[in-house]
Write a protein that holds these residues in place. Structure first.
Motif, mmCIF file in Angstrom:
data_model
loop_
_atom_site.group_PDB
_atom_site.id
_atom_site.type_symbol
_atom_site.label_atom_id
_atom_site.label_comp_id
_atom_site.label_asym_id
_atom_site.label_seq_id
_atom_site.Cartn_x
_atom_site.Cartn_y
_atom_site.Cartn_z
ATOM 1 N N ASP A 1 0.822 -1.206 0.000
ATOM 2 C CA ASP A 1 0.000 0.000 0.000
ATOM 3 C C ASP A 1 0.859 1.261 0.000
ATOM 4 O O ASP A 1 1.003 1.928 1.024
ATOM 5 C CB ASP A 1 -0.913 -0.040 1.233
ATOM 6 C CG ASP A 1 -1.877 1.112 1.306
ATOM 7 O OD1 ASP A 1 -2.172 1.735 0.271
ATOM 8 O OD2 ASP A 1 -2.359 1.401 2.414
ATOM 9 N N PRO A 2 1.427 1.639 -1.149
ATOM 10 C CA PRO A 2 2.337 2.793 -1.157
ATOM 11 C C PRO A 2 1.675 4.120 -0.803
ATOM 12 O O PRO A 2 2.326 5.010 -0.277
ATOM 13 C CB PRO A 2 2.886 2.816 -2.586
ATOM 14 C CG PRO A 2 1.923 2.041 -3.396
ATOM 15 C CD PRO A 2 1.275 1.047 -2.471
ATOM 16 N N ASP A 3 0.379 4.266 -1.073
ATOM 17 C CA ASP A 3 -0.274 5.531 -0.738
ATOM 18 C C ASP A 3 -0.839 5.540 0.683
ATOM 19 O O ASP A 3 -1.433 6.528 1.111
ATOM 20 C CB ASP A 3 -1.362 5.896 -1.758
ATOM 21 C CG ASP A 3 -2.488 4.875 -1.837
ATOM 22 O OD1 ASP A 3 -2.517 3.909 -1.039
ATOM 23 O OD2 ASP A 3 -3.343 5.031 -2.722
ATOM 24 N N LYS A 4 -0.652 4.437 1.404
ATOM 25 C CA LYS A 4 -1.014 4.329 2.828
ATOM 26 C C LYS A 4 -2.484 4.646 3.105
ATOM 27 O O LYS A 4 -2.821 5.219 4.128
ATOM 28 C CB LYS A 4 -0.130 5.231 3.692
ATOM 29 C CG LYS A 4 1.353 5.051 3.479
ATOM 30 C CD LYS A 4 1.820 3.686 3.893
ATOM 31 C CE LYS A 4 3.323 3.558 3.699
ATOM 32 N NZ LYS A 4 3.738 2.313 3.168
ATOM 33 N N ASP A 5 -3.383 4.217 2.193
ATOM 34 C CA ASP A 5 -4.811 4.448 2.429
ATOM 35 C C ASP A 5 -5.497 3.247 3.067
ATOM 36 O O ASP A 5 -6.708 3.236 3.259
ATOM 37 C CB ASP A 5 -5.525 4.847 1.134
ATOM 38 C CG ASP A 5 -5.592 3.736 0.102
ATOM 39 O OD1 ASP A 5 -4.938 2.675 0.297
ATOM 40 O OD2 ASP A 5 -6.284 3.914 -0.915
ATOM 41 N N ASP B 1 -5.321 -1.204 -4.469
ATOM 42 C CA ASP B 1 -6.158 -1.170 -5.675
ATOM 43 C C ASP B 1 -5.487 -2.020 -6.756
ATOM 44 O O ASP B 1 -4.400 -2.566 -6.562
ATOM 45 C CB ASP B 1 -6.430 0.263 -6.135
ATOM 46 C CG ASP B 1 -5.179 1.037 -6.522
ATOM 47 O OD1 ASP B 1 -4.186 0.429 -6.989
ATOM 48 O OD2 ASP B 1 -5.191 2.272 -6.377
ATOM 49 N N GLU C 1 -1.918 -0.998 -7.756
ATOM 50 C CA GLU C 1 -0.924 -1.346 -6.746
ATOM 51 C C GLU C 1 -0.647 -2.849 -6.759
ATOM 52 O O GLU C 1 0.506 -3.277 -6.642
ATOM 53 C CB GLU C 1 -1.400 -0.903 -5.363
ATOM 54 C CG GLU C 1 -1.430 0.604 -5.198
ATOM 55 C CD GLU C 1 -2.180 1.083 -3.963
ATOM 56 O OE1 GLU C 1 -1.848 2.190 -3.486
ATOM 57 O OE2 GLU C 1 -3.092 0.380 -3.472
ATOM 58 N N THR D 1 -10.959 -1.972 -4.414
ATOM 59 C CA THR D 1 -9.835 -2.061 -3.486
ATOM 60 C C THR D 1 -9.973 -3.316 -2.623
ATOM 61 O O THR D 1 -11.070 -3.816 -2.411
ATOM 62 C CB THR D 1 -9.761 -0.837 -2.547
ATOM 63 O OG1 THR D 1 -10.945 -0.777 -1.753
ATOM 64 C CG2 THR D 1 -9.587 0.454 -3.331
#
Length: 130
Positions: free
Chosen positions: A32-36, A40, A43, A111
């Motif tokens: 999860d690079p965007d740390k949400d 998705d 990713e 997601t």
């Protein structure tokens, strides 16, 4: 030289960390690079593409059953290999990732969260990402 109890426990904990499988929640953090808190399709495919490149030890642009190291059953491999050449190229591998992603996303929100990764379908997807 006597080892302290703390040293022994720390060594044991580090040994177990290497042996025990990574939980879905902790693996989610790495994907999860965007740390949400979710992964998705982009990713998942990015992670799968990087793994493909690592698994392709002979650098021929394909993975055979040996290189996949049990990430797919024989029947799954056969289904993912429409040209029946005994290998999967990156596009074929990513097509399997897409299929498994959709199966692990029953709410169709695009997601995968930790709860979804913990399902049987989510675990099958994780096998292709780690």
């Amino acid at each position: 030289m006597a080892l302290s109890r703390r040293t022994v426990l720390l060594s044991l904990a580090l040994s177990l960390a290497v042996v025990l499988p990574v939980s879905a929640a902790s693996f989610l953090v790495r994907l999860d690079p965007d740390k949400d808190g979710t992964v998705d399709m982009a990713e998942a495919k990015a992670a799968a593409g990087k793994l493909f490149d690592l698994l392709d030890r002979d650098k021929d642009g394909t993975l055979d059953a040996r290189e996949l190291r049990g990430r797919m059953s024989k029947s799954e491999f056969a289904a993912a290999n429409p040209d029946n050449d005994g290998t999967l190229d990156k596009a074929e591998y990513l097509a399997v990732v897409e299929t498994r992603f959709r199966a692990a996303n029953p709410d169709n929100d695009g997601t995968i969260d930790a709860r979804e990764f913990a399902t049987p379908a989510g675990k099958k997807l994780l096998k292709l990402l780690k």
